[in-house]
Design a protein around this motif. Structure first.
Motif, mmCIF file in Angstrom:
data_model
loop_
_atom_site.group_PDB
_atom_site.id
_atom_site.type_symbol
_atom_site.label_atom_id
_atom_site.label_comp_id
_atom_site.label_asym_id
_atom_site.label_seq_id
_atom_site.Cartn_x
_atom_site.Cartn_y
_atom_site.Cartn_z
ATOM 1 N N VAL A 173 -24.242 69.408 36.253
ATOM 2 C CA VAL A 173 -22.946 70.050 36.479
ATOM 3 C C VAL A 173 -22.338 69.406 37.708
ATOM 4 O O VAL A 173 -22.997 69.259 38.747
ATOM 5 C CB VAL A 173 -23.077 71.583 36.658
ATOM 6 C CG1 VAL A 173 -23.596 72.221 35.387
ATOM 7 C CG2 VAL A 173 -23.971 71.954 37.825
ATOM 8 N N THR A 174 -21.077 68.996 37.622
ATOM 9 C CA THR A 174 -20.501 68.216 38.713
ATOM 10 C C THR A 174 -18.986 68.278 38.691
ATOM 11 O O THR A 174 -18.362 68.456 37.633
ATOM 12 C CB THR A 174 -20.955 66.750 38.645
ATOM 13 O OG1 THR A 174 -20.451 66.041 39.792
ATOM 14 C CG2 THR A 174 -20.458 66.072 37.388
ATOM 15 N N ASP A 175 -18.390 68.110 39.863
ATOM 16 C CA ASP A 175 -16.954 67.893 39.986
ATOM 17 C C ASP A 175 -16.669 66.507 40.571
ATOM 18 O O ASP A 175 -15.565 66.242 41.050
ATOM 19 C CB ASP A 175 -16.318 68.982 40.851
ATOM 20 C CG ASP A 175 -16.901 69.055 42.262
ATOM 21 O OD1 ASP A 175 -17.744 68.197 42.606
ATOM 22 O OD2 ASP A 175 -16.532 69.964 43.025
ATOM 23 N N HIS A 176 -17.671 65.629 40.509
ATOM 24 C CA HIS A 176 -17.543 64.280 41.090
ATOM 25 C C HIS A 176 -16.781 63.395 40.102
ATOM 26 O O HIS A 176 -17.342 62.879 39.140
ATOM 27 C CB HIS A 176 -18.933 63.703 41.374
ATOM 28 C CG HIS A 176 -18.915 62.583 42.376
ATOM 29 N ND1 HIS A 176 -18.383 61.358 42.096
ATOM 30 C CD2 HIS A 176 -19.341 62.520 43.661
ATOM 31 C CE1 HIS A 176 -18.503 60.568 43.156
ATOM 32 N NE2 HIS A 176 -19.080 61.266 44.120
ATOM 33 N N GLN A 177 -15.479 63.225 40.352
ATOM 34 C CA GLN A 177 -14.596 62.602 39.377
ATOM 35 C C GLN A 177 -14.905 61.138 39.118
ATOM 36 O O GLN A 177 -14.511 60.596 38.075
ATOM 37 C CB GLN A 177 -13.135 62.758 39.819
ATOM 38 C CG GLN A 177 -12.684 61.857 40.950
ATOM 39 C CD GLN A 177 -13.194 62.299 42.303
ATOM 40 O OE1 GLN A 177 -13.888 63.309 42.423
ATOM 41 N NE2 GLN A 177 -12.877 61.563 43.338
ATOM 42 N N HIS A 178 -15.618 60.478 40.025
ATOM 43 C CA HIS A 178 -15.886 59.054 39.824
ATOM 44 C C HIS A 178 -16.797 58.797 38.615
ATOM 45 O O HIS A 178 -16.818 57.681 38.097
ATOM 46 C CB HIS A 178 -16.506 58.444 41.086
ATOM 47 C CG HIS A 178 -15.548 58.376 42.239
ATOM 48 N ND1 HIS A 178 -14.355 57.704 42.172
ATOM 49 C CD2 HIS A 178 -15.604 58.921 43.489
ATOM 50 C CE1 HIS A 178 -13.720 57.812 43.332
ATOM 51 N NE2 HIS A 178 -14.455 58.541 44.144
ATOM 52 N N TYR A 179 -17.539 59.784 38.180
ATOM 53 C CA TYR A 179 -18.343 59.605 36.970
ATOM 54 C C TYR A 179 -17.480 59.307 35.757
ATOM 55 O O TYR A 179 -17.949 58.715 34.790
ATOM 56 C CB TYR A 179 -19.155 60.875 36.681
ATOM 57 C CG TYR A 179 -20.384 61.079 37.528
ATOM 58 C CD1 TYR A 179 -21.322 60.067 37.699
ATOM 59 C CD2 TYR A 179 -20.630 62.301 38.132
ATOM 60 C CE1 TYR A 179 -22.456 60.261 38.462
ATOM 61 C CE2 TYR A 179 -21.772 62.519 38.889
ATOM 62 C CZ TYR A 179 -22.681 61.491 39.050
ATOM 63 O OH TYR A 179 -23.802 61.699 39.808
ATOM 64 N N TRP A 180 -16.214 59.757 35.781
ATOM 65 C CA TRP A 180 -15.355 59.604 34.614
ATOM 66 C C TRP A 180 -14.385 58.433 34.752
ATOM 67 O O TRP A 180 -13.534 58.222 33.894
ATOM 68 C CB TRP A 180 -14.612 60.918 34.337
ATOM 69 C CG TRP A 180 -15.425 61.803 33.465
ATOM 70 C CD1 TRP A 180 -15.277 61.985 32.120
ATOM 71 C CD2 TRP A 180 -16.551 62.601 33.844
ATOM 72 N NE1 TRP A 180 -16.239 62.855 31.654
ATOM 73 C CE2 TRP A 180 -17.028 63.245 32.681
ATOM 74 C CE3 TRP A 180 -17.206 62.841 35.048
ATOM 75 C CZ2 TRP A 180 -18.126 64.108 32.695
ATOM 76 C CZ3 TRP A 180 -18.292 63.692 35.066
ATOM 77 C CH2 TRP A 180 -18.737 64.311 33.912
ATOM 78 N N ALA A 181 -14.521 57.629 35.789
ATOM 79 C CA ALA A 181 -13.740 56.403 35.946
ATOM 80 C C ALA A 181 -14.575 55.216 35.460
ATOM 81 O O ALA A 181 -15.774 55.326 35.217
ATOM 82 C CB ALA A 181 -13.322 56.223 37.406
#
Length: 591
Positions: free
Chosen positions: A92-100
């Motif tokens: 579970v994460t809000d680390h947006q760089h995973y989706w770039a």
């Protein structure tokens, strides 16, 4: 057996009560220290965010071969290995760089995963009209598009319940409640906080009321500090307020472990990827200056139900590359031979030593080594920061794909051992600063923990440089890195390989106050004029090309085109030396 890994981003150890902080409200971190083993000598490895996460997956250093990028096809991934072995893995994460583009292969290594939108400049909510800009916002020069998007995102976070950090921990607690009676799972709860921007709510900010009425700076540029001390103090208070919100989230995890009686069979690891300079050493941020202790010396807490050690401290030198082997070992899985880290079970139990020295750095920056007492920050041997190459089969950058102009020049390189017989692409490496400008530094943390007084000690530098070279060899550093750093790949090191004495002048120059527009009285308009405007004038282009060469004709990011030469020199340290900037300014003034 179960395990929970709570991963914060940009968690500064010196702001935590277990590491001596007196003025930060973080009672749950203090509680955690009483329930676990606290590591006093934990260090990062590869910087910044995604390079650190590649280490967390693979247990080996990234920065000598690669900058910011995805997991590679030949990489061993700890959560993937656990999943294959029958351990249920969930992120579970809000680390947006995973989706770039530069992080897109990390989260699918977990069996299931959840993502919560809105952190930093996450391209989330679509507003064509520009969002309002607060009247008291301090001026900045970088990340303009991301800052605009962040202002949009904040419109949808009017309460703490809507904040992505809260939603991330909500999801983590849901997983715990749902699976409290199940066995054989690994949960990673990962929040982008307290990474900048330091955005939180009044309940936390009022704990650090400084009666400040100046411009707000909750997202500093990664540049030398130009602001007055009052602004620096205010920014630190905003960071502290966000850290207190993180502390509240951590407390929810500890309470859930109490509620479900999980301490007997559940490992808990709480840590971070790196720290942050909040005005220390006269810098903001983390990527430009050498990695001082504030950036790379990390907090780490481990509860291992097998040894049941709590309220104890450990002095052994450990690194982020040790966490993947630790979790694999905990679940009874073999550690792949390509992992450089070590399982920490014995260190948690009895402070067993792990390594003599640890390597750390950023791609194209200083290469650094510490033995826990001495820290050696080695700059390139020559200006220009060359040669430099990246090795990858995933040719992406932080937020995009590598340009086709770069890929046209790519070649296949011979395999490294860790690429498992696969030949990677060798592509031209790029660094946005020239670390040679900072010089090489050696510090004795025993007598100078604040790293204020670089030491010139040939005997100690020779010892530390040898440790560095040997660790680079163990990491299969490419030949270019040895040449760039002025180190032989084999044989003994000697006086000719030492740099601290030779580069002492650069160290001193790098500590001078930053240049300001008033330092250029004849040509102030030219050093602050956007580069795009200068490039529209043929005579100005001739001046720039004469002094900057290929930099003028290469593809420049749009954001750089809107900066003046003075701002570029402040952000991209070493690419435009001070003397060169003065010559350019004088010649532009004559046009």
């Amino acid at each position: 057996m179960r395990a929970i890994f709570v991963l914060f981003d940009t968690l500064n150890r010196r702001f935590l009560p277990p590491y001596g902080a007196k003025d930060v409200v973080a009672p749950h971190f203090a509680d955690l220290a009483g329930r676990s083993v606290t590591f006093d000598n934990a260090y990062g490895g590869s910087m910044p965010c995604m390079p650190a996460r590649r280490e967390l997956h693979t247990g080996r250093h990234n920065f000598l071969h690669r900058g910011w990028g995805p997991l590679e096809p030949f990489d061993d991934s700890m959560p993937e290995l656990l999943s294959r072995a029958g351990v249920y893995t969930h992120l579970v994460t809000d680390h947006q760089h995973y989706w770039a583009d530069g992080g897109a292969t990390y989260h699918p290594r977990f069996r299931t995963f959840e993502f919560f939108r809105g952190q930093e400049g996450d391209e989330w909510k679509g507003h064509v009209a520009d969002p309002p800009v607060p009247d008291n916002q301090a001026p900045t020069v970088t990340n303009g598009d991301l800052r605009r998007q962040d202002r949009v995102n904040r419109l949808y976070m009017t309460s703490e319940a809507e904040h992505p950090q809260t939603r991330t921990f909500d999801a983590g607690l849901h997983f715990i409640r749902t699976n409290a009676d199940e066995d054989n799972w690994f949960l990673q709860i990962e929040t982008f906080d307290p990474h900048e921007p330091f955005f939180t709510y009044d309940d936390y900010r009022k704990l650090y009321d400084t009666a400040y009425d100046g411009p707000e700076l909750d997202w500093p540029d990664y540049v030398r500090v130009r602001e007055p001390q009052e602004t620096v103090d205010r920014t630190r208070s905003l960071y502290s307020a966000l850290l207190t919100m993180c502390d509240h989230s951590l407390g929810r995890v500890l309470a859930a472990m109490d509620e479900h009686a999980m301490w007997d069979d559940t490992m808990l690891i709480v840590g971070t990827d790196h720290g942050f300079l909040l005005g220390e050493h006269d810098w903001w941020g983390k990527n430009t200056p050498p990695y001082f202790q504030e950036t790379i010396h990390l907090p780490l807490f481990v509860w291992d139900p097998r040894s049941r050690r709590s309220d104890e401290r450990r002095t052994s030198l450990v690194q982020t590359i040790d966490l993947a082997p630790t979790l694999l070992d905990y679940f009874g899985q073999p550690v792949p031979p390509d992992m450089q880290g070590a399982a920490l079970a014995h260190t948690v139990a009895c402070d067993a030593p792990v390594r003599e020295a640890g390597l750390f750095g950023i791609f194209g920056g200083h290469v650094n080594v510490t033995d826990g007492r001495w820290v050696y920050l080695r700059a390139p041997a020559r200006p220009g920061n060359q040669p430099l190459s990246e090795y990858t089969l995933m040719p992406t950058l932080m937020r995009g794909r590598m340009p086709v102009e770069v890929l046209r020049e790519a070649t296949l390189a011979p395999p490294f051992k860790f690429t498992k017989g696969v030949s990677p692409l060798r592509v031209a490496g790029t660094a946005y600063t020239d670390p040679h400008a900072f010089g090489s530094m050696l510090f004795d943390l025993g007598t100078d923990p604040g790293q204020r007084r670089p030491v010139i000690d040939d005997e100690q530098e020779l010892r530390m440089a040898t440790l560095m070279r040997d660790l680079m060899v163990a990491s299969e550093a490419p030949a270019e890195q040895f040449e760039r750093m002025g180190l032989p790949a084999t044989g003994p090191l000697a006086q000719e390989h030492l740099l601290c004495r030779e580069q002492a002048g650069q160290v001193e120059t790098s500590r001078r106050r930053p240049l300001r527009a008033e330092d250029f009285p004849r040509s102030r308009i030219d050093v602050t004029t956007p580069i795009s405007t200068l490039l529209a004038e043929p005579a100005a282009v001739s001046v720039l090309r004469a002094h900057l060469g290929d930099l003028v004709d290469g593809p420049l990011p749009g954001e750089v085109l809107e900066l003046g030469l003075l701002d570029v020199a402040g952000v991209a340290v070493g690419l435009i030396p001070t003397a060169t900037l003065h010559r350019i300014a004088d010649e532009l003034a004559e046009l």
